[in-house]
Design a protein around this motif. Structure first.
Motif, short mmCIF file in Angstrom:
data_model
loop_
_atom_site.label_atom_id
_atom_site.label_comp_id
_atom_site.label_asym_id
_atom_site.label_seq_id
_atom_site.Cartn_x
_atom_site.Cartn_y
_atom_site.Cartn_z
N LEU A 153 0.80 -1.23 0.00
CA LEU A 153 0.00 0.00 0.00
C LEU A 153 0.83 1.27 0.00
O LEU A 153 0.43 2.28 -0.59
CB LEU A 153 -0.93 0.01 1.22
N PHE A 154 1.99 1.24 0.66
CA PHE A 154 2.80 2.46 0.81
C PHE A 154 4.03 2.42 -0.08
O PHE A 154 4.75 1.43 -0.14
CB PHE A 154 3.24 2.62 2.27
N SER A 155 4.25 3.53 -0.79
CA SER A 155 5.45 3.67 -1.59
C SER A 155 6.58 4.20 -0.71
O SER A 155 6.36 4.69 0.40
CB SER A 155 5.20 4.62 -2.75
N VAL A 156 7.79 4.14 -1.24
CA VAL A 156 8.98 4.59 -0.51
C VAL A 156 9.59 5.76 -1.27
O VAL A 156 9.81 5.69 -2.48
CB VAL A 156 10.00 3.45 -0.36
N GLY A 157 9.90 6.85 -0.53
CA GLY A 157 10.43 8.03 -1.20
C GLY A 157 9.33 8.75 -1.96
O GLY A 157 8.25 8.20 -2.20
N ALA A 158 9.59 9.99 -2.33
CA ALA A 158 8.58 10.75 -3.07
C ALA A 158 9.22 11.92 -3.80
O ALA A 158 10.21 12.49 -3.35
CB ALA A 158 7.50 11.27 -2.11
N ILE A 159 8.63 12.24 -4.92
CA ILE A 159 8.98 13.45 -5.64
C ILE A 159 7.72 14.31 -5.74
O ILE A 159 6.67 13.81 -6.14
CB ILE A 159 9.56 13.16 -7.05
N LYS A 160 7.84 15.56 -5.34
CA LYS A 160 6.71 16.49 -5.38
C LYS A 160 7.00 17.56 -6.43
O LYS A 160 8.09 18.12 -6.47
CB LYS A 160 6.48 17.13 -4.02
N LEU A 161 6.02 17.82 -7.27
CA LEU A 161 6.18 18.78 -8.35
C LEU A 161 5.09 19.84 -8.31
O LEU A 161 3.91 19.52 -8.23
CB LEU A 161 6.13 18.06 -9.71
N ASN A 162 5.51 21.10 -8.31
CA ASN A 162 4.58 22.22 -8.45
C ASN A 162 4.29 22.39 -9.94
O ASN A 162 5.18 22.78 -10.71
CB ASN A 162 5.20 23.49 -7.87
N TRP A 163 3.06 22.08 -10.34
CA TRP A 163 2.73 22.06 -11.76
C TRP A 163 2.85 23.45 -12.39
O TRP A 163 3.15 23.57 -13.59
CB TRP A 163 1.32 21.51 -11.97
#
Length: 272
Positions: free
Chosen positions: A193-203
């Motif tokens: 269910l849970f991913s590891v790490g993340a990338i966040k992008l301001n569109w």
């Protein structure tokens, strides 16, 4: 298969709600303080600099002068003021210390502007600890409007991951539920269910942030604080789902081996 469709529909509902989350500042902001901030900024728009200076907090009063206010007023577009809208608010209360920041969008005949007022309350009296004014090329709704055109490759890559990873996780989740696992299947479900790490992008701006130590439910998402704010995409690496597919055959084999051993043991007992 029915379970898969239900999960997909549920996730689509979550992402749709998140992507269209409109935290209405007009309803959530404390109206008394918001009106105070708007009146203060309106008086600035009208060049009532004596009133503006009278409410400046003593700690920052030395940095503000009538000349500086006149310079700031020059940032405003010309023409008649057509509308004013509260588009952002943030309030913080620590012990008896109250702080609030309110942002308004102004539509003039010849353009748009943003103005923010930062206020503090001491012994029941509100003072202005700072404010800013600057013009913008268009309304915040238009500037932050979601569009697929004329975006760099990185935007499309993150968007693709934010869509594919949740679907991949959901398919893996359903497969895991239907796969005969010898024990502790619930641990595999949580891992998937849970991913590891993340990338966040301001569109809107293209600014991105990578977090190595982060756990994202379903591996992706999209959220906007309001219709005036940019869309923030999040994509996380579906490590648990990937590992499950590599381990699935051995998990099934372990289950079958256990069942075979139990069957042989039962037959041995019956023969005796």
């Amino acid at each position: 298969m029915k379970l898969l469709f239900n999960l997909l529909a549920f996730t689509a509902l979550i992402f749709t709600t998140a992507a269209n989350a409109d935290i209405s500042e007009n309803s959530l902001a404390p109206q008394k303080e918001a009106n105070f901030a708007q009146n203060y900024l309106d008086r600035f728009m009208q060049r009532d600099f004596d009133y503006v200076m009278s409410l400046i907090d003593t700690e920052v009063a030395g940095t503000i002068s009538p000349e500086k206010l006149e310079e700031m007023h020059g940032y405003l577009p010309s023409g008649k003021l057509l509308s004013t809208e509260l588009i952002g608010s943030q309030v913080k209360v620590i012990n008896d210390n109250w702080e609030g920041s309110f942002t308004f969008e102004y539509h003039f005949e010849d353009g748009w502007a943003l103005a923010s007022a930062y206020m503090i309350r001491t012994e029941g009296k509100i003072s202005i600890a700072g404010f800013s004014v600057y013009n913008t090329p268009d309304s915040q709704k238009e500037l932050n409007r979601f569009s697929l055109s004329n975006k760099p490759l990185g935007h499309y890559l993150v968007l693709t991951m934010a869509i594919i990873f949740p679907v991949f996780i959901l398919v893996t989740l359903v497969t895991c539920i239907r796969t005969p696992v010898q024990k502790r299947k619930w641990l595999w479900i949580l891992f998937i269910l849970f991913s590891v790490g993340a990338i966040k992008l301001n569109w809107t701006t293209g600014a991105y942030h990578i977090k190595l130590f982060s756990f994202q439910l379903f591996g992706g998402g999209a959220v906007s604080a309001s219709e005036h704010a940019p869309l923030i995409l999040t994509a996380g690496f579906p490590l648990g789902a990937i590992i499950f597919w590599f381990k699935r055959r051995s998990l099934i084999g372990q289950k079958k081996k256990t069942q075979k051993s139990q069957t042989e043991l039962k037959e041995s007992d019956n023969s005796v």
